[in-house]
Design an enzyme around this catalytic site. Structure first.
Site, mmCIF file in Angstrom:
data_model
loop_
_atom_site.group_PDB
_atom_site.id
_atom_site.type_symbol
_atom_site.label_atom_id
_atom_site.label_comp_id
_atom_site.label_asym_id
_atom_site.label_seq_id
_atom_site.Cartn_x
_atom_site.Cartn_y
_atom_site.Cartn_z
ATOM 1 N N VAL A 27 0.856 -1.199 0.000
ATOM 2 C CA VAL A 27 0.000 0.000 0.000
ATOM 3 C C VAL A 27 0.887 1.244 0.000
ATOM 4 C CG1 VAL A 27 -1.804 1.248 1.213
ATOM 5 C CG2 VAL A 27 -1.792 -1.265 1.226
ATOM 6 N N LYS A 28 0.696 2.051 -1.043
ATOM 7 C CA LYS A 28 1.521 3.259 -1.198
ATOM 8 C C LYS A 28 0.791 4.441 -0.566
ATOM 9 C CE LYS A 28 4.437 4.933 -4.906
ATOM 10 N NZ LYS A 28 4.461 5.174 -6.348
ATOM 11 N N ILE A 29 1.504 5.143 0.296
ATOM 12 C CA ILE A 29 0.872 6.182 1.113
ATOM 13 C C ILE A 29 1.702 7.468 1.034
ATOM 14 C CG2 ILE A 29 0.261 6.777 3.505
ATOM 15 C CD1 ILE A 29 -0.205 3.885 4.029
#
Ligand code: E4P
Length: 215
Positions: free
Chosen positions: A82-84
Site C-alpha cells: 500500500v503506497k501512502i
C-alpha cells in the site's frame, strides 16, 4: 539490489519480466491513468505477471480513508504494497497498517527528516523522488546518500526505494550508494542494456562470421 519497474503498462511490465530484470512493480495514480483501466483491475493484472511486491497508491488524504483503501488494496493480492503519501495523516495510517502486517511504501519523500518519520512509523519502503529534486536544480542523489547513512546509523528496517529515476546514471549511483531498490521506467530498463560497443562488436562478429569457411 532489487529493480522494480515504475509503470502501469501491462505490455511494458510483461516485456521487462521476460528480460528477468524486475523484482517488483511500482505504480502511481498518474501511471494508472495512462494505463486507462480501473485501479483494481490494473493491479490484479500486474500481480498475475510479476511475482513480487506491487505498490498501489491510496487516493484518500485522511488517515481513516487511507486505512479503508489500504486494507481493501491489501486484500486484492498478497503481493500488494500500500503506497501512502508522506503527510501527517499518511504516517498515522502507515503506523496502523504496519501493526496489521500490511506492507507500505511511503511515497513523495523529499527530505531526510521525512524519511526518518516514515521509518519510525514502520514503513516497509521509503520512496525518495530523485528526478523531481533534480528538476529544482538540486541534487536528488544527495538525498539517497543521506538516507543510506541515516538508516544505517540506526539499523532501520525500512528499505530505500529510489524513485523518480530518469536515466541510467541515477540507477548506477543508487547501486553504488547501496540503495535497496530502484524503480525504473521501462525506457531506463532498456537503456541499461544498451552500449554502442556491444552493437558495433556484434555487427563485426556477424560480418566476420560470413568469412568462416563452410564445414
Ligand atoms: C514511483 O513510485 C514514483 O511514483 C515515480 O517514480 C515518480 O516518478 P516521476 O517523478 O517521474 O513522475
Amino acid at each position: 539490489m532489487k529493480i522494480f519497474i515504475d509503470s502501469g503498462d501491462i505490455g511494458e511490465i510483461k516485456e521487462a519480466a521476460q528480460m528477468g530484470a524486475i523484482d517488483g512493480v511500482t505504480t502511481n495514480p498518474s501511471l494508472l491513468a495512462k494505463a486507462g483501466k480501473p485501479i483494481r483491475q490494473a493491479i490484479l493484472e500486474i500481480c498475475e505477471v510479476v511475482d513480487g511486491p506491487v505498490s498501489a497508491e491510496v487516493l484518500s488524504t485522511d488517515t481513516e480513508g487511507m486505512l479503508k483503501e489500504g486494507r481493501e488494496l491489501a486484500k486484492l493480492h498478497p503481493n500488494v504494497v500500500v503506497k501512502i503519501p508522506l503527510i501527517v495523516d499518511g504516517l498515522k495510517a502507515t503506523r496502523v497498517l504496519s501493526s496489521e502486517k500490511i506492507k507500505t511504501n511511503v511515497t513523495l519523500c523529499f527530505s531526510p527528516a521525512q524519511a526518518v518519520l516514515a521509518a519510525k512509523a514502520g514503513a516497509t519502503y521509503i520512496s525518495p523522488f530523485v528526478g523531481r529534486i533534480d528538476d529544482l536544480a538540486e541534487d536528488g542523489m544527495k538525498l539517497i546518500e543521506q538516507l543510506v547513512t541515516i538508516y544505517g546509523n540506526y539499523d532501520f528496517d525500512t528499505e530505500i526505494l529510489v524513485a523518480s529515476v530518469r536515466h541510467p546514471v541515477h540507477f548506477v549511483q543508487a547501486a553504488l550508494l547501496g540503495a535497496d531498490v530502484a524503480t525504473l521506467p521501462f525506457k531506463v530498463i532498456t537503456q541499461l542494456a544498451q552500449h554502442p560497443l556491444t552493437d558495433s562488436g556484434l555487427k563485426r562478429f556477424l560480418e566476420d562470421a560470413k568469412k568462416i569457411p563452410k564445414g
